[in-house]
Design an enzyme around this catalytic site. Structure first.
Site, PDB file in Angstrom:
ATOM      1  N   GLU A  96     -51.448  16.716  11.746  1.00 56.75           N
ATOM      2  CA  GLU A  96     -50.749  15.858  11.757  1.00 56.75           C
ATOM      3  C   GLU A  96     -51.429  14.978  11.684  1.00 56.75           C
ATOM      4  O   GLU A  96     -51.114  13.372  11.822  1.00 56.75           O
ATOM      5  CB  GLU A  96     -49.812  16.254  12.310  1.00 56.75           C
ATOM      6  CG  GLU A  96     -50.383  15.519  14.081  1.00 56.75           C
ATOM      7  CD  GLU A  96     -47.986  16.140  14.665  1.00 56.75           C
ATOM      8  OE1 GLU A  96     -47.887  15.180  14.290  1.00 56.75           O
ATOM      9  OE2 GLU A  96     -48.290  17.261  15.630  1.00 56.75           O
TER      10      GLU A  96
ATOM     11  N   CYS B 227     -46.358  20.490  14.877  1.00 51.82           N
ATOM     12  CA  CYS B 227     -47.198  21.233  16.053  1.00 51.82           C
ATOM     13  C   CYS B 227     -47.439  22.388  14.924  1.00 51.82           C
ATOM     14  O   CYS B 227     -47.680  23.383  15.829  1.00 51.82           O
ATOM     15  CB  CYS B 227     -47.281  21.263  17.552  1.00 51.82           C
ATOM     16  SG  CYS B 227     -47.515  19.466  18.505  1.00 51.82           S
TER      17      CYS B 227
ATOM     18  N   HIS C  66     -45.741  26.204  22.897  1.00 52.30           N
ATOM     19  CA  HIS C  66     -46.310  25.136  22.950  1.00 52.30           C
ATOM     20  C   HIS C  66     -45.862  24.181  24.196  1.00 52.30           C
ATOM     21  O   HIS C  66     -45.001  23.954  24.597  1.00 52.30           O
ATOM     22  CB  HIS C  66     -45.774  24.808  21.026  1.00 52.30           C
ATOM     23  CG  HIS C  66     -46.252  22.980  21.292  1.00 52.30           C
ATOM     24  ND1 HIS C  66     -47.191  22.887  20.787  1.00 52.30           N
ATOM     25  CD2 HIS C  66     -45.079  21.915  20.957  1.00 52.30           C
ATOM     26  CE1 HIS C  66     -47.417  21.461  21.190  1.00 52.30           C
ATOM     27  NE2 HIS C  66     -45.855  20.800  20.709  1.00 52.30           N
TER      28      HIS C  66
ATOM     29  N   LYS D 283     -40.432  24.689  30.967  1.00 51.32           N
ATOM     30  CA  LYS D 283     -38.323  24.523  30.708  1.00 51.32           C
ATOM     31  C   LYS D 283     -38.261  25.049  29.397  1.00 51.32           C
ATOM     32  O   LYS D 283     -36.944  26.098  29.367  1.00 51.32           O
ATOM     33  CB  LYS D 283     -38.230  23.509  30.133  1.00 51.32           C
ATOM     34  CG  LYS D 283     -38.098  22.119  31.094  1.00 51.32           C
ATOM     35  CD  LYS D 283     -37.566  20.393  30.061  1.00 51.32           C
ATOM     36  CE  LYS D 283     -38.261  19.778  31.143  1.00 51.32           C
ATOM     37  NZ  LYS D 283     -37.425  19.557  32.374  1.00 51.32           N
TER      38      LYS D 283
END
Ligand code: HMG
Length: 405
Positions: free
Chosen positions: A81, A113, A237, A246
């Site tokens: 990107e 991503c 990711h 998390k």
């Protein structure tokens, strides 16, 4: 037919900053970056180092270290990107630098991503379809994460490329073709308008979007979705290390059908699961920063170098691209992959980087964000850079590289 990865290699920039230095310069408690985000260092791209440079150098290492001949490559895709042209893909510069065959299909993929995961999926389909005719696909995830100085996102930058060879003779991992979950949702969590060099983000919302996408991909992968206890490693990711924590918490909650906080009876089991399946593979991410589409594969390199895996064990991959697109999929280690640990290990590249002061870093960021026009030149030796394929400027709007003239 067994399809999977036959080679993987990493290239990053020649400079980095310590996040404790950045914290001090921004009058922020260093623990916020090191413990709160889980990041320790950040690779910094100096102006002649661009996405083409990162992609070529990673790809050269992947082919050379795993003895793959350029003549064997029939597909080249660069997921990025942070490309260098609205029209011309990074892939075509890589194609020239590596001397790939002229009948090799080449292009660039973008969905934040998610770009490289989309490319790997296309490569698998190309091989299964028979159109590959036993040739191999070279997939490169290459990016420079660029946010504004002094922004909340500043400590979550980074730069690097992971190059992978996908084939029907995998030596590192094979891809499971049955179990996959997908999710697409139009959200404004992170974006970069065509006129901007720096990405914009609604940071806290982006974390929610990422976790929501993970939940949906897990639901989409049912009913074949394996239990967490059947997974040896869970890779996600990694925009910053704490995000993977998390993510694993959300994965654990979905698996157990509960919602956790630190007072929950299951909290300790979650922590044990995280420490066994995810945390040990994140060291390179903590030292490089967010490399966008390559960051999932950098943690895969961590697993392959530091893990002790048995053939056929299950490893999950979660890819998230803001905006958003996500996929959950499974891979398995190949017997004998351990013999390639030294070829994969990027520690030497990381150790060779030079530490920048924060004022040097700020100068570089300002130079990097200047728009170069028709006949601007950059001295490839700026900042003492030595690696080949450095961007040297524009001549009559034509982008030039030190070793591609
Ligand atoms: P922030 O708002 O400055 O940080 O920015 P915060 O206040 O949320 O604090 C971060 C953590 O540090 C928190 O931990 C704090 O408690 C803790 P948490 O509660 O989340 O577990 N903390 C401390 N810990 C120890 N000692 C202290 C201390 N102080 C605070 N003294 C944010 C954080 C991530 C939002 C920001 O850096 C940002 O916007 N980053 C960019 C966006 C991003 O990375 N989003 C991730 C999800 S989206 C994604 O992954 C896609 C992406 O890669 C792009 C693409 O797809 O191409 C970004």
């Amino acid at each position: 037919m067994n399809i999977g990865m036959e080679a993987i290699a990493f290239h990053t920039t020649q400079h980095f900053i310590e996040l404790s230095d950045l914290a001090e310069a921004r009058s922020i408690a260093p623990d916020k970056f090191t413990l709160g985000l889980g990041q320790h260092q950040m690779s910094i791209a100096c102006p002649p180092e661009d996405t083409v440079h990162l992609a070529i150098n990673a790809a050269k290492k992947a082919l050379e270290r795993f003895n793959v001949s350029p003549a064997e490559i029939g597909m080249l895709v660069v997921g990025t990107e942070s490309g260098v042209d609205h029209s011309k893909p990074v892939a075509v510069y890589v194609h020239q630098a590596l001397g790939l065959p002229s009948n090799c299909i080449s292009y660039e993929t973008k969905h934040a991503c998610f770009g490289a995961m989309a490319a790997i999926s296309a490569a698998g389909d190309w091989i299964i379809s028979g159109r590959a005719k036993h040739r191999k696909a070279l997939i490169i995830a290459a990016d420079i994460a660029n946010y504004a100085l002094y922004s909340a996102a500043e400590p979550t930058q980074g730069a690097g490329a992971v190059a992978m060879v996908i084939s029907d003779q995998p030596t590192l991992v094979s891809f499971d073709r049955e179990i996959a979950g997908y999710f697409t949702n139009n959200v404004m969590d992170f974006w970069r308008p065509l006129y901007a060099k720096e990405a914009l983000t609604d940071g806290h919302y982006s974390i929610e979007c990422y976790l929501d996408a993970l939940t949906h991909t897990l639901m989409d992968a049912k009913p074949a979705l394996p239990k967490l206890s059947d997974l040896t490693a869970c890779l996600y990711h990694v925009p910053f290390v704490k995000m993977a924590t998390k993510a694993h918490q959300r994965h654990f909650e979905c698996d157990q059908g509960l919602s956790l906080d630190k007072t929950s009876p299951a909290w300790q089991r979650f922590e044990q699961s995280y420490q066994a399946k995810t945390q040990p593979w994140l060291e390179y991410n903590a030292r490089v920063g967010n490399i966008y589409t390559g960051s999932l594969f950098l943690s895969l390199m961590g697993l392959l170098v530091k893990g002790t895996l048995e053939p056929e064990q299950l490893i999950s991959l979660f890819s998230y691209g803001s905006g958003s697109a996500a996929a959950f999929s499974l891979i398995r280690p190949m017997a004998g992959y351990q013999q390639f640990k030294s070829q994969i290990d990027p520690s030497q590249d990381l150790a060779q980087r030079t530490r920048l002061s924060i004022s040097e870093y700020e100068d570089i960021m300002q130079q990097r964000n200047q728009l170069l026009t028709e006949n601007d030149r950059i001295d490839p030796a700026t900042w003492g850079l030595t690696a080949p394929y450095l961007y040297s400027g524009n001549q009559a709007h034509i982008r030039q590289y030190s070793d591609l003239l």
